[in-house]
Design a protein around this motif. Structure first.
Motif, PDB file in Angstrom:
ATOM      1  N   GLU A 112       0.828  -1.211   0.000  1.00 38.56           N
ATOM      2  CA  GLU A 112       0.000   0.000   0.000  1.00 38.56           C
ATOM      3  C   GLU A 112       0.856   1.252   0.000  1.00 38.56           C
ATOM      4  O   GLU A 112       0.513   2.256  -0.642  1.00 38.56           O
ATOM      5  CB  GLU A 112      -0.953  -0.010   1.194  1.00 38.56           C
ATOM      6  CG  GLU A 112      -2.005  -1.104   1.142  1.00 38.56           C
ATOM      7  CD  GLU A 112      -2.930  -1.013  -0.063  1.00 38.56           C
ATOM      8  OE1 GLU A 112      -3.090   0.062  -0.665  1.00 38.56           O
ATOM      9  OE2 GLU A 112      -3.516  -2.054  -0.417  1.00 38.56           O
ATOM     10  N   THR A 113       1.985   1.221   0.710  1.00 31.16           N
ATOM     11  CA  THR A 113       2.904   2.355   0.701  1.00 31.16           C
ATOM     12  C   THR A 113       3.467   2.554  -0.700  1.00 31.16           C
ATOM     13  O   THR A 113       3.523   3.684  -1.205  1.00 31.16           O
ATOM     14  CB  THR A 113       4.044   2.142   1.718  1.00 31.16           C
ATOM     15  OG1 THR A 113       3.479   1.999   3.023  1.00 31.16           O
ATOM     16  CG2 THR A 113       5.016   3.310   1.718  1.00 31.16           C
ATOM     17  N   ARG A 114       3.879   1.456  -1.333  1.00 35.91           N
ATOM     18  CA  ARG A 114       4.397   1.565  -2.703  1.00 35.91           C
ATOM     19  C   ARG A 114       3.343   2.149  -3.644  1.00 35.91           C
ATOM     20  O   ARG A 114       3.633   3.028  -4.457  1.00 35.91           O
ATOM     21  CB  ARG A 114       4.795   0.193  -3.239  1.00 35.91           C
ATOM     22  CG  ARG A 114       6.099  -0.327  -2.753  1.00 35.91           C
ATOM     23  CD  ARG A 114       6.460  -1.612  -3.528  1.00 35.91           C
ATOM     24  NE  ARG A 114       7.281  -2.498  -2.763  1.00 35.91           N
ATOM     25  CZ  ARG A 114       8.597  -2.396  -2.653  1.00 35.91           C
ATOM     26  NH1 ARG A 114       9.227  -1.407  -3.237  1.00 35.91           N
ATOM     27  NH2 ARG A 114       9.270  -3.276  -1.942  1.00 35.91           N
ATOM     28  N   ALA A 115       2.117   1.660  -3.549  1.00 32.14           N
ATOM     29  CA  ALA A 115       1.056   2.107  -4.466  1.00 32.14           C
ATOM     30  C   ALA A 115       0.585   3.523  -4.142  1.00 32.14           C
ATOM     31  O   ALA A 115       0.558   4.385  -5.021  1.00 32.14           O
ATOM     32  CB  ALA A 115      -0.117   1.135  -4.404  1.00 32.14           C
ATOM     33  N   GLY A 116       0.196   3.749  -2.895  1.00 28.48           N
ATOM     34  CA  GLY A 116      -0.420   5.020  -2.527  1.00 28.48           C
ATOM     35  C   GLY A 116       0.546   6.181  -2.433  1.00 28.48           C
ATOM     36  O   GLY A 116       0.299   7.252  -2.973  1.00 28.48           O
ATOM     37  N   LEU A 117       1.656   5.975  -1.736  1.00 28.29           N
ATOM     38  CA  LEU A 117       2.637   7.047  -1.574  1.00 28.29           C
ATOM     39  C   LEU A 117       3.701   7.007  -2.661  1.00 28.29           C
ATOM     40  O   LEU A 117       4.443   7.963  -2.827  1.00 28.29           O
ATOM     41  CB  LEU A 117       3.317   6.955  -0.203  1.00 28.29           C
ATOM     42  CG  LEU A 117       2.394   7.151   0.990  1.00 28.29           C
ATOM     43  CD1 LEU A 117       3.157   6.928   2.296  1.00 28.29           C
ATOM     44  CD2 LEU A 117       1.766   8.535   0.971  1.00 28.29           C
ATOM     45  N   GLY A 118       3.764   5.910  -3.379  1.00 21.89           N
ATOM     46  CA  GLY A 118       4.763   5.762  -4.424  1.00 21.89           C
ATOM     47  C   GLY A 118       4.203   5.974  -5.808  1.00 21.89           C
ATOM     48  O   GLY A 118       4.443   6.999  -6.445  1.00 21.89           O
TER      49      GLY A 118
END
Length: 117
Positions: free
Chosen positions: A41-47
């Protein structure tokens, strides 16, 4: 490089960091990404989200894309300010630096977009 390009580049690079080093990004933001799902989720949303928007604005030279970058940065800054009252988070130098960056880069992108019209 004008201010609009700088703002888009910063957004793209912050997103690239979210993709490449999600654990360090989540740690820097005081988030917990302790599971594989949290890291994804960090990769997708913030990345991915920020990297794609920043890259699109850089490559397209579109005033509309620059406005979107500006709105993204300013939205983050305004919500960060509201969060001070609503959530009362622990703040440190990084919290304030992020706020300054969000407001500054957002304003720069909107000013650059206006010049492109």
């Amino acid at each position: 490089m004008d201010a609009g390009h700088l703002s888009s580049l910063a957004l793209m690079l912050s997103g690239a960091a979210g993709i490449a080093i999600p654990g360090r990004v989540s740690d820097a933001l005081d988030l917990t990404a302790g599971t594989a799902r949290g890291v994804a989720e960090t990769r997708a949303g913030l990345g991915g989200t920020y990297a794609a928007l920043g890259a699109f604005a850089l490559l397209s030279e579109s005033a509309g894309a620059q406005r979107a970058v500006g709105a993204t940065w300013l939205g983050a800054g305004v919500v960060r300010i509201a969060s001070l009252r609503i959530d009362r988070p622990r703040t440190d130098g990084a919290y304030w630096a992020y706020l300054v960056a969000e407001l500054g880069l957002g304003t720069a992108a909107l000013v650059a977009a206006r010049k492109r019209l």
